[in-house]
Write an enzyme that holds these catalytic residues in place. Structure first.
Site, PDB file in Angstrom:
ATOM      1  CE  LYS A  81      24.992  87.550  22.986  1.00 40.56           C
ATOM      2  NZ  LYS A  81      24.030  86.918  23.887  1.00 40.56           N
ATOM      3  N   GLY A 185      11.733  96.071  29.796  1.00 40.18           N
ATOM      4  CA  GLY A 185      11.400  95.340  28.583  1.00 40.18           C
ATOM      5  C   GLY A 185      10.890  93.948  28.899  1.00 40.18           C
ATOM      6  CB  VAL A 187      14.447  90.380  30.849  1.00 37.36           C
ATOM      7  CG1 VAL A 187      15.045  89.892  32.169  1.00 37.36           C
ATOM      8  CG2 VAL A 187      14.752  89.379  29.753  1.00 37.36           C
TER       9      VAL A 187
END
Length: 354
Positions: A81, A185, A187
């Site tokens: 990440k 949003g 998703v």
């Protein structure tokens, strides 16, 4: 902040690196949790953190989650990440993205980046001008994997919610099932539309109240204030915003039978999974149910590297396996008495050799 390797979220990460480029204003953290199965793959988050320590904790937690997610999705990738620390105004410049791309390139392929909160397809396309280690790039045509991972993540969550409803409520459809969705949003909005299409009753909430209201009007749904959505009496609570919301206070507020959503790291600490189970609430481990996006962008990346066509049907086939993985976790949880998150963690740890 204490030394990051003494943080509770440090889990023998292979690499944790701070990158600074004063000229462009870039401050970023790279975290590689495991490359046991392949290069560490995971998106880049562009976010303003009130405390720098929160950025480090995010990088550590999210990279570990990506190790588990990729392993449980059967992908030949490890977990990584990146977090770019934005200023209060979230200023993002081409120079900053170029410096970030050079930092990715300097890792020599150990980390493959993609979109995450605050980063767009266009941003990734800009990064790809300076490094090849990018996934989720814009694609041509509707039959190719890659591009915006949001719709693929939403599809996996929708299928996971259906599996949870069947396991917990004994229903083969979500028709009439009340789902409270936190976050509307890319998703959460996608999940809402799929659920509405099958007749679910929805209550929507978002920190952008106007966005939630607009989607509710489109779908004939109700809305709730962002600070009240976790207390809505419903069958399924679906968190699709930021993580760490399932703490002592959050779990006490829940009035549902299932928690199933796409937010990463929903459980604030390890003890909160068993606490959910103690309350009789079925939990869908986040890194299992929300794997649709990483499946899509990883297959796009692998096909590009190997110079082979990547059929979107292969993505859909792999996403269709998510409900089966969840059911396996829940069955073992029912048999062993361990909470679903504990079962999933043990499975993932075995897959990455830990």
């Amino acid at each position: 902040m204490t030394a990051f390797w003494t943080e509770a979220d440090y889990d023998d990460h292979e690499l944790v690196q701070l990158v600074r480029d004063p000229k462009s204003g870039l401050t970023a953290i790279f975290a590689l949790h495991s490359t046991h199965l392949g290069p560490g793959a995971g998106g880049t988050r562009f976010w303003h953190y009130a405390e720098p320590g929160d950025a480090m904790r995010d990088a550590l937690r999210l990279s570990r989650g990506m190790s588990y997610k990729n392993a449980m999705a059967g992908l030949p990738m490890g977990g990584g990440k990146a977090v770019i620390l934005a200023d209060k105004n979230r200023n993002k410049t081409p120079e900053m993205l170029a410096a970030f791309a050079d930092a990715v390139e300097s890792l020599g392929g150990r980390y493959v980046t993609a979109e995450d909160v605050g980063i767009s397809e266009a941003d990734m396309a800009a990064v790809a001008q300076r490094t090849q280690y990018v996934s989720g790039l814009p694609v041509q045509g509707l039959d190719a994997a890659g591009g915006d991972p949001g719709p693929f993540t939403a599809l996996g969550i929708f299928l996971g919610i259906k599996a949870a409803v069947k396991h917990k409520l004994g229903k083969d459809s979500v028709a009439g099932v009340h789902v409270a969705i936190q976050g509307t949003g890319s998703v959460g909005g996608g999940v809402a539309r799929l659920l509405a299409r099958e007749g679910a009753r929805l209550t929507l909430s978002d920190i952008d109240a106007e966005r939630a209201a607009k989607l509710a009007a489109e779908l004939g749904a109700e809305t709730a204030a962002s600070d009240a959505i976790m207390s809505v009496a419903c069958d399924v609570f679906s968190p699709n915003a930021l993580g760490a919301i399932l703490d002592d206070e959050g779990i006490a507020r829940l009035d549902c039978q299932v928690v199933a959503g796409g937010a990463n790291n929903q459980l604030k600490r390890a003890e909160h999974g068993p606490l959910l189970a103690k309350r009789g609430i079925l939990y869908a481990p986040d890194y299992v149910i929300n794997a649709g996006g990483i499946i899509s962008v990883t297959l796009e990346y692998l096909c590009r590297v190997e110079k082979t066509p990547c059929d979107i049907n292969e993505v859909r086939k792999r996403i269709a396996l998510i409900p089966g993985r969840l059911e396996q976790i829940w069955q073992e949880s029912d048999t062993s008495g361990s909470s679903p998150d504990q079962v999933a963690d043990r499975m993932a740890q075995k897959l990455i050799g830990r």
